[in-house]
Enzyme design. Structure first.
Site, mmCIF file in Angstrom:
data_model
loop_
_atom_site.group_PDB
_atom_site.id
_atom_site.type_symbol
_atom_site.label_atom_id
_atom_site.label_comp_id
_atom_site.label_asym_id
_atom_site.label_seq_id
_atom_site.Cartn_x
_atom_site.Cartn_y
_atom_site.Cartn_z
ATOM 1 C CE LYS A 1 -4.709 6.285 2.156
ATOM 2 N NZ LYS A 1 -6.117 6.341 1.820
ATOM 3 C CG HIS B 1 -2.108 0.870 1.122
ATOM 4 N ND1 HIS B 1 -2.328 1.920 1.992
ATOM 5 C CD2 HIS B 1 -3.152 0.892 0.255
ATOM 6 C CE1 HIS B 1 -3.452 2.532 1.681
ATOM 7 N NE2 HIS B 1 -3.974 1.941 0.634
ATOM 8 C CG HIS C 1 -7.112 7.853 -1.829
ATOM 9 N ND1 HIS C 1 -5.770 7.724 -2.109
ATOM 10 C CD2 HIS C 1 -7.561 6.596 -1.588
ATOM 11 C CE1 HIS C 1 -5.421 6.445 -2.056
ATOM 12 N NE2 HIS C 1 -6.485 5.742 -1.729
ATOM 13 C CE LYS D 1 -1.649 4.662 -1.433
ATOM 14 N NZ LYS D 1 -1.797 3.333 -1.953
#
Length: 532
Positions: free
Chosen positions: A431, A183, A429, A185
């Site tokens: 966090k 997960h 999107h 990025k």
């Protein structure tokens, strides 16, 4: 408000992509004009200094390395709902980040492409966003979630018959049996004289750059060497270790990008890396990853800055996915967010002996608080630009919410920021975790996390074996702006640049979180009633 389809958004992105041709010489012209003006000013003072042509050329060449992000910078993506004439500097379109001057007006100035290679990790991607990069000749390496049936086998292959486009799906090994996700990025973009590192929440779908709000930290590191402070050296070391961890041993990132990592100057880093990798960690590795890494960094920074370790904190966590939560895990997270060493909660007879004392303590002082910012069903259905059709970044299971033990009192509304009107109706999107005192004041003690970690045990890890072992299922990456003296102004600026309201408003009596299962069940019931 009119909903845009993915096709509409794609066409808008294509229009932007198609505008990149020819070379831009504006910077050189500005420099030469400045030199001319300086000469004229010097003549007026009768102190003429002649600059030789060779010196001018040398200065021009040196001036060409104009770093857009010489120090780490907080940025958001540029959504299509933002009017062009209202766009702020920290709102960056996807394509802009791929040019040396990330702030250039690409429609009018048409910059030259100098990006040579790029490594990008993500949970998923779409061809139409990335094909223009590949067709321009950039060597592109995409590392993303292993969706093959046998997730223990790594996959390395050319993509769509492009010789310069490779996809890598790392093996998940034991994490797959626990539902662990790849997960993180992170992008590493290689330009002729520097590399650009982007860490945040951004995937590589068209919607990630047109309709879903993303947060990123970006910094450029030019070729050269200088003496690094402890924070910068740690960043350099940890980043390399993380990239080695997530990539197959046969494909090192230096070889893919054709760079010598140690040739770049990693100075002036202003954040701390927070990483998670799948596994069980004990001993010296206990504080290396996940929630225990967060606790360790907070403790280090508070001690190094001679700041008192707080007894209570308010943790405001804006998340787009929520995992299984209980009071024990919330206590664990809150205790780690103070920077204090985590202590396993007492059970049984030991706990009973301390109940009365705990009640007395609670009467004397407030306890730490957790606030989960997550969109309501009404917000997604009636207030967003994209609407229900574009709510797929949000994940929360109905079964978890309906569990009587689930702490429903933690929910706070996701709403557009008051500091920028055009954030209204965005779908998140990003966090973000904001750690403050109970008064939620932004000051030197404040910490701000941005990255890929949602609020879940899989992402941050959970303690096992009497708090001697940390288990993590996911691979995650983020950055933390930690407690630090004279940091309040920067953190206040970041808070004002966020796409959501802080402090948040609590859910009202009739508010429920957005859960896709519940939405379609509601539609089905309405359809059944209409057909009676």
């Amino acid at each position: 408000m009119k909903k845009r389809t993915l096709q509409d958004l794609s066409e808008e992105q294509d229009q932007i992509n198609s505008s990149y041709i020819e070379i831009n010489s504006v910077q050189k012209e500005l420099y030469l004009e400045n030199q001319k003006r300086l000469k004229e000013k010097q003549k007026e003072k009768e102190q003429i200094v002649v600059i030789e042509d060779d010196e001018i050329k040398q200065q021009i060449e040196e001036n060409e390395v104009q770093l857009s992000f010489p120090i780490g910078t907080f940025c958001l993506n540029c959504l299509t709902q933002y009017p062009t004439d209202e766009k702020q500097q920290h709102h960056l379109p996807f394509i802009n980040i791929l040019y040396e001057n990330a702030y250039i007006d690409v429609k009018t100035q048409k910059p030259k492409k100098t990006l040579e290679s790029a490594l990008m990790t993500c949970f998923g991607f779409e061809d139409e966003l990335l094909e223009p990069i590949v067709k321009s000749g950039v060597q592109l390496f995409i590392v993303y979630n292993n969706d093959n049936q046998n997730k223990k086998l790594e996959v390395i292959e050319k993509y769509n018959n492009y010789p310069n486009w490779m996809v890598i799906k790392p093996s998940k090994l034991s994490s797959s049996m626990y539902g662990g996700a790849f997960h993180p990025k992170i992008w590493i973009l290689k330009f002729p004289k520097f590399i650009r590192i982007v860490i945040g929440s951004q995937n590589l779908h068209v919607g990630d750059w047109t309709i879903w709000s993303q947060a990123m930290w970006i910094q450029d590191f030019k070729l050269g060497k200088s003496e690094l402070d402890q924070t910068s050296q740690e960043f350099k070391t940890m980043l390399r270790e993380f990239l080695y961890e997530i990539l197959p041993t046969s494909h090192k990132f230096e070889d893919l990008l054709k760079i010598k990592y140690d040739d770049y100057d990693f100075k002036d880093v202003n954040i701390r890396l927070i990483t998670s990798i799948p596994g069980r960690f004990v001993g010296n590795q206990l504080y290396k990853y996940g929630m225990m890494r967060l606790q360790s960094v907070l403790y280090q920074e508070l001690c190094n800055n001679k700041m008192e370790i707080p007894k209570q904190v308010c943790v405001t966590y804006q998340t787009t996915s929520i995992g299984q939560l209980d009071n024990n895990y919330i206590d664990f997270a809150l205790q780690c967010c103070t920077g204090r060493v985590y202590k396993q909660p007492l059970t049984g007879e030991q706990n009973n002996k301390k109940v009365n004392q705990m009640i007395l303590n609670q009467q004397e002082e407030e306890q730490s608080k957790l606030k989960l910012i997550y969109p309501t069903a009404d917000y997604i259905e009636n207030q967003t630009h994209g609407g229900v059709d574009f709510a797929n970044p949000l994940h929360f299971k109905k079964q978890l919410y309906e569990n009587p033990k689930f702490p429903k009192h933690l929910f706070y509304k996701y709403q557009g920021s008051d500091h920028y009107y055009w954030h209204t109706g965005n779908i998140p999107h990003l966090k973000v975790m904001i750690i403050t005192g109970l008064d939620e004041d932004i000051n030197d003690y404040t910490s701000i996390y941005i990255g890929s970690h949602n609020f879940s045990q899989g992402a941050w890890g959970k303690m096992e074996k009497n708090a001697t072992q940390l288990y993590i299922a996911n691979t995650e990456l983020g950055v933390l702006y930690p407690p630090k003296k004279n940091s309040a102004q920067l953190k206040q600026q970041i808070i004002e640049q966020l796409s959501f309201k802080f402090p948040p408003l609590k859910y009202e009596k009739d508010d429920v979180p957005w859960i896709v299962e519940a939405y379609y069940e509601k539609l089905y019931k309405e359809h059944q009633q209409q057909n009676k």
